[in-house]
Write a protein that holds these residues in place. Structure first.
Motif, PDB file in Angstrom:
ATOM      1  N   PRO A 106       0.833  -1.211   0.000  1.00  0.00           N
ATOM      2  CA  PRO A 106       0.000   0.000   0.000  1.00  0.00           C
ATOM      3  C   PRO A 106       0.868   1.263   0.000  1.00  0.00           C
ATOM      4  O   PRO A 106       1.905   1.319   0.663  1.00  0.00           O
ATOM      5  N   VAL A 107       0.421   2.266  -0.758  1.00  0.00           N
ATOM      6  CA  VAL A 107       1.197   3.497  -0.913  1.00  0.00           C
ATOM      7  C   VAL A 107       1.492   4.135   0.434  1.00  0.00           C
ATOM      8  O   VAL A 107       2.607   4.613   0.662  1.00  0.00           O
ATOM      9  N   ASP A 108       0.523   4.142   1.359  1.00  0.00           N
ATOM     10  CA  ASP A 108       0.776   4.793   2.654  1.00  0.00           C
ATOM     11  C   ASP A 108       1.879   4.090   3.433  1.00  0.00           C
ATOM     12  O   ASP A 108       2.677   4.731   4.117  1.00  0.00           O
ATOM     13  N   LYS A 109       1.972   2.768   3.293  1.00  0.00           N
ATOM     14  CA  LYS A 109       3.041   2.027   3.969  1.00  0.00           C
ATOM     15  C   LYS A 109       4.402   2.341   3.335  1.00  0.00           C
ATOM     16  O   LYS A 109       5.381   2.568   4.034  1.00  0.00           O
ATOM     17  N   ARG A 110       4.450   2.354   2.001  1.00  0.00           N
ATOM     18  CA  ARG A 110       5.701   2.714   1.321  1.00  0.00           C
ATOM     19  C   ARG A 110       6.072   4.166   1.639  1.00  0.00           C
ATOM     20  O   ARG A 110       7.236   4.471   1.834  1.00  0.00           O
ATOM     21  N   GLN A 111       5.075   5.049   1.662  1.00  0.00           N
ATOM     22  CA  GLN A 111       5.338   6.455   1.953  1.00  0.00           C
ATOM     23  C   GLN A 111       5.950   6.596   3.341  1.00  0.00           C
ATOM     24  O   GLN A 111       6.916   7.351   3.523  1.00  0.00           O
ATOM     25  N   ALA A 112       5.447   5.873   4.316  1.00  0.00           N
ATOM     26  CA  ALA A 112       6.006   5.924   5.676  1.00  0.00           C
ATOM     27  C   ALA A 112       7.449   5.437   5.672  1.00  0.00           C
ATOM     28  O   ALA A 112       8.312   6.030   6.332  1.00  0.00           O
ATOM     29  N   TYR A 113       7.735   4.368   4.921  1.00  0.00           N
ATOM     30  CA  TYR A 113       9.099   3.855   4.838  1.00  0.00           C
ATOM     31  C   TYR A 113      10.025   4.923   4.262  1.00  0.00           C
ATOM     32  O   TYR A 113      11.093   5.202   4.819  1.00  0.00           O
ATOM     33  N   TRP A 114       9.630   5.519   3.131  1.00  0.00           N
ATOM     34  CA  TRP A 114      10.501   6.495   2.472  1.00  0.00           C
ATOM     35  C   TRP A 114      10.607   7.789   3.265  1.00  0.00           C
ATOM     36  O   TRP A 114      11.658   8.423   3.269  1.00  0.00           O
ATOM     37  N   ARG A 115       9.570   8.201   3.973  1.00  0.00           N
ATOM     38  CA  ARG A 115       9.662   9.385   4.846  1.00  0.00           C
ATOM     39  C   ARG A 115      10.729   9.158   5.918  1.00  0.00           C
ATOM     40  O   ARG A 115      11.552  10.021   6.187  1.00  0.00           O
ATOM     41  N   GLU A 116      10.685   7.973   6.529  1.00  0.00           N
ATOM     42  CA  GLU A 116      11.660   7.653   7.574  1.00  0.00           C
ATOM     43  C   GLU A 116      13.076   7.585   6.992  1.00  0.00           C
ATOM     44  O   GLU A 116      14.030   8.091   7.592  1.00  0.00           O
ATOM     45  N   ALA A 117      13.205   6.976   5.824  1.00  0.00           N
ATOM     46  CA  ALA A 117      14.524   6.895   5.174  1.00  0.00           C
ATOM     47  C   ALA A 117      15.073   8.288   4.907  1.00  0.00           C
ATOM     48  O   ALA A 117      16.243   8.575   5.187  1.00  0.00           O
ATOM     49  N   ILE A 118      14.228   9.156   4.381  1.00  0.00           N
ATOM     50  CA  ILE A 118      14.660  10.521   4.068  1.00  0.00           C
ATOM     51  C   ILE A 118      15.009  11.279   5.347  1.00  0.00           C
ATOM     52  O   ILE A 118      16.041  11.947   5.417  1.00  0.00           O
ATOM     53  N   GLU A 119      14.166  11.153   6.355  1.00  0.00           N
ATOM     54  CA  GLU A 119      14.391  11.890   7.604  1.00  0.00           C
ATOM     55  C   GLU A 119      15.692  11.483   8.286  1.00  0.00           C
ATOM     56  O   GLU A 119      16.426  12.322   8.786  1.00  0.00           O
ATOM     57  N   TYR A 120      15.982  10.185   8.302  1.00  0.00           N
ATOM     58  CA  TYR A 120      17.152   9.688   9.030  1.00  0.00           C
ATOM     59  C   TYR A 120      18.334   9.344   8.125  1.00  0.00           C
ATOM     60  O   TYR A 120      19.357   8.842   8.614  1.00  0.00           O
ATOM     61  N   SER A 121      18.195   9.580   6.834  1.00  0.00           N
ATOM     62  CA  SER A 121      19.255   9.268   5.850  1.00  0.00           C
ATOM     63  C   SER A 121      19.708   7.819   5.931  1.00  0.00           C
ATOM     64  O   SER A 121      20.898   7.516   5.832  1.00  0.00           O
ATOM     65  N   GLU A 122      18.757   6.935   6.104  1.00  0.00           N
ATOM     66  CA  GLU A 122      19.083   5.513   6.123  1.00  0.00           C
ATOM     67  C   GLU A 122      18.028   4.742   5.353  1.00  0.00           C
ATOM     68  O   GLU A 122      16.996   4.384   5.923  1.00  0.00           O
ATOM     69  N   PRO A 123      18.202   4.537   4.071  1.00  0.00           N
ATOM     70  CA  PRO A 123      19.345   4.945   3.282  1.00  0.00           C
ATOM     71  C   PRO A 123      19.228   6.414   2.861  1.00  0.00           C
ATOM     72  O   PRO A 123      18.172   7.025   3.010  1.00  0.00           O
ATOM     73  N   GLN A 124      20.318   6.937   2.320  1.00  0.00           N
ATOM     74  CA  GLN A 124      20.247   8.252   1.696  1.00  0.00           C
ATOM     75  C   GLN A 124      19.401   8.090   0.434  1.00  0.00           C
ATOM     76  O   GLN A 124      19.474   7.072  -0.248  1.00  0.00           O
ATOM     77  N   VAL A 125      18.589   9.085   0.139  1.00  0.00           N
ATOM     78  CA  VAL A 125      17.687   8.996  -1.010  1.00  0.00           C
ATOM     79  C   VAL A 125      17.882  10.220  -1.896  1.00  0.00           C
ATOM     80  O   VAL A 125      17.873  11.348  -1.397  1.00  0.00           O
ATOM     81  N   HIS A 126      18.061   9.960  -3.185  1.00  0.00           N
ATOM     82  CA  HIS A 126      18.119  11.033  -4.174  1.00  0.00           C
ATOM     83  C   HIS A 126      17.029  10.787  -5.201  1.00  0.00           C
ATOM     84  O   HIS A 126      16.677   9.631  -5.475  1.00  0.00           O
ATOM     85  N   VAL A 127      16.504  11.870  -5.764  1.00  0.00           N
ATOM     86  CA  VAL A 127      15.456  11.767  -6.770  1.00  0.00           C
ATOM     87  C   VAL A 127      15.927  12.415  -8.065  1.00  0.00           C
ATOM     88  O   VAL A 127      16.706  13.366  -8.057  1.00  0.00           O
ATOM     89  N   ALA A 128      15.433  11.880  -9.174  1.00  0.00           N
ATOM     90  CA  ALA A 128      15.670  12.462 -10.497  1.00  0.00           C
ATOM     91  C   ALA A 128      14.407  13.228 -10.867  1.00  0.00           C
ATOM     92  O   ALA A 128      13.293  12.696 -10.777  1.00  0.00           O
ATOM     93  N   ILE A 129      14.596  14.484 -11.261  1.00  0.00           N
ATOM     94  CA  ILE A 129      13.476  15.372 -11.567  1.00  0.00           C
ATOM     95  C   ILE A 129      13.507  15.719 -13.052  1.00  0.00           C
ATOM     96  O   ILE A 129      14.557  16.096 -13.588  1.00  0.00           O
TER      97      ILE A 129
END
Length: 174
Positions: free
Chosen positions: A45-68
């Motif tokens: 579910p998107v909300d579950k993935r969103q929570a995972y990626w929010r936490e990753a971004i907030e704590y840099s684990e992993p570091q996340v970069h986006v292509a725009i």
């Protein structure tokens, strides 16, 4: 990408988490369609993935970069130290890399790979690895062209939502 747009890669922000989650779900479906398996991969579910990626971004684990491209996220990469047991702290890992199918073959994956490689080097990593489904010819070919080599003795089977996937680790010096 049109000739008037400019692709750029930047560190992800918390506001990017929902778009990353939506892109992740869409590209997982599309990527796994290219793998000859009988059972569809269940979508998280998107909300579950969103929570995972929010936490990753907030704590840099992993570091996340986006292509725009045109103010839209068309790809992302997560990278950090290797999660594999027994690896030295100088071993980095690409935890995830996904590109919108509309942008396959347009240099987005290469731009994300370059950003991850540079980020890992800044963190003091001397090597990098990635785990890929053996049957994902497109992804394996991409990383082999980037200089990663298959570690044949690393092959393993993992369960993804009840579907068994054969994975292999690829690695290279940075």
């Amino acid at each position: 990408m049109s000739s008037t747009t400019t692709l750029h890669v930047r560190p992800a922000t918390l506001r990017d988490a929902k778009q990353i989650a939506e892109l992740h779900n869409a590209t997982v479906r599309d990527a796994f369609k290219t793998i000859a398996i009988d059972t569809p991969i269940p979508v998280v579910p998107v909300d579950k993935r969103q929570a995972y990626w929010r936490e990753a971004i907030e704590y840099s684990e992993p570091q996340v970069h986006v292509a725009i491209d045109d103010d839209k996220i068309v790809g992302f990469v997560g990278f950090d130290r290797s999660r594999d047991k027994g690896t030295p702290p100088t071993m980095g890992e690409i935890w995830a890399i996904y590109v919108a199918t509309s942008h396959w073959g347009r240099g987005v994956g290469l731009a994300l790979w370059d950003a991850a490689r540079e980020g890992l080097q800044e963190e003091g990593c001397a090597k990098v690895s990635i785990w890929l489904p053996i049957a994902n010819d497109r992804a394996v070919r991409f990383f082999e062209l980037a200089g990663l080599k298959r570690e044949m003795s690393s092959a393993k089977t993992i369960a993804v939502g009840g579907v068994k996937i054969e994975e292999i680790r690829l690695s290279r010096t940075l």
